[in-house]
Motif scaffolding. Structure first.
Motif, PDB file in Angstrom:
ATOM      1  N   ASP A 251      44.538  34.468  38.192  1.00  0.00           N
ATOM      2  CA  ASP A 251      43.729  35.234  39.142  1.00  0.00           C
ATOM      3  C   ASP A 251      42.298  35.417  38.661  1.00  0.00           C
ATOM      4  OD1 ASP A 251      45.344  36.917  37.333  1.00  0.00           O
ATOM      5  OD2 ASP A 251      44.278  38.599  38.241  1.00  0.00           O
ATOM      6  N   ASP A 252      42.079  35.691  37.390  1.00  0.00           N
ATOM      7  CA  ASP A 252      40.716  35.849  36.871  1.00  0.00           C
ATOM      8  C   ASP A 252      39.918  34.563  37.078  1.00  0.00           C
ATOM      9  OD1 ASP A 252      41.092  38.493  35.994  1.00  0.00           O
ATOM     10  OD2 ASP A 252      41.849  37.820  34.052  1.00  0.00           O
TER      11      ASP A 252
ATOM     12  N   PHE B 145      39.092  34.097  40.827  1.00  0.00           N
ATOM     13  CA  PHE B 145      37.987  34.963  41.257  1.00  0.00           C
ATOM     14  C   PHE B 145      36.647  34.387  40.800  1.00  0.00           C
ATOM     15  CE2 PHE B 145      41.006  38.496  42.054  1.00  0.00           C
ATOM     16  CZ  PHE B 145      40.497  38.926  43.273  1.00  0.00           C
TER      17      PHE B 145
ATOM     18  N   ARG C 203      36.307  41.065  43.905  1.00  0.00           N
ATOM     19  CA  ARG C 203      37.555  41.680  43.443  1.00  0.00           C
ATOM     20  C   ARG C 203      37.554  43.159  43.808  1.00  0.00           C
ATOM     21  NH1 ARG C 203      40.591  39.602  38.408  1.00  0.00           N
ATOM     22  NH2 ARG C 203      42.604  40.269  39.130  1.00  0.00           N
TER      23      ARG C 203
ATOM     24  N   GLU D 131      42.352  45.410  40.016  1.00  0.00           N
ATOM     25  CA  GLU D 131      42.655  44.668  38.800  1.00  0.00           C
ATOM     26  C   GLU D 131      44.069  44.073  38.811  1.00  0.00           C
ATOM     27  OE1 GLU D 131      40.532  43.795  36.380  1.00  0.00           O
ATOM     28  OE2 GLU D 131      39.036  44.718  37.683  1.00  0.00           O
TER      29      GLU D 131
ATOM     30  N   ASP E 196      45.437  40.715  44.205  1.00  0.00           N
ATOM     31  CA  ASP E 196      44.183  40.871  44.940  1.00  0.00           C
ATOM     32  C   ASP E 196      43.523  39.534  45.237  1.00  0.00           C
ATOM     33  OD1 ASP E 196      42.290  42.597  46.224  1.00  0.00           O
ATOM     34  OD2 ASP E 196      40.928  42.225  44.543  1.00  0.00           O
ATOM     35  N   ILE E 197      43.846  38.496  44.476  1.00  0.00           N
ATOM     36  CA  ILE E 197      43.272  37.176  44.764  1.00  0.00           C
ATOM     37  C   ILE E 197      43.774  36.660  46.113  1.00  0.00           C
ATOM     38  CG2 ILE E 197      45.003  35.827  43.485  1.00  0.00           C
ATOM     39  CD1 ILE E 197      41.209  35.062  43.867  1.00  0.00           C
TER      40      ILE E 197
END
Length: 142
Positions: free
Chosen positions: A115-116, A119, A126, A129, A133-134
């Protein structure tokens, strides 16, 4: 992992609080760190309620009762989530599901390990955390 469920109304009979109770209680064993519900009416308006409590407690809370009285009579679609937290504290309610940005409501069961990276690569905004959320960000962007 988390529990996810949904109801789509067909016909004139409204979705009932009893149906939501049954579905959430059956899913609670999948996660009891937080609980949430998203409802959408025929006009596409979305309302969200979520709390860092197990489903049994969420369903008994006055806030859920008031929410269901206000929204269920006109609801067309319901998404529910019982969370087993893997990333992001359930005590930060914005990390709980349904993930919502005013436009898109998403529930997810599982883990997204990149995911990081997504993003950063996709240059998306975002809102939480949590890895889920992606999904919200990609759907909102498209």
């Amino acid at each position: 992992m988390c529990g996810i469920g949904g109801v789509r109304k067909f016909g004139d009979e409204p979705i009932t609080r009893d149906e939501i109770h049954l579905l959430m209680q059956m899913l609670e064993r999948r996660g009891n760190d937080a609980s949430g519900i998203a409802v959408m009416n025929a006009a596409g308006e979305i309302a969200i309620l979520k709390s860092p409590v197990p489903a049994w407690q969420f369903l008994q809370d006055d806030e859920f009762i008031k929410f269901s009285e206000e929204y269920l009579p006109s609801t067309e679609i319901v998404l529910i989530h019982t969370r087993f937290a893997t990333q992001g504290s359930p005590f930060k309610n914005e990390y709980n599901h349904p993930m919502f940005d005013g436009e898109t409501a998403v529930v997810h069961n599982g883990m997204i390990s990149n995911d990081d990276w997504l993003f950063n690569q996709l240059k998306l905004d975002r809102k939480a955390e949590t890895d889920s959320d992606i999904i919200r960000a990609i759907i909102t962007e498209n």
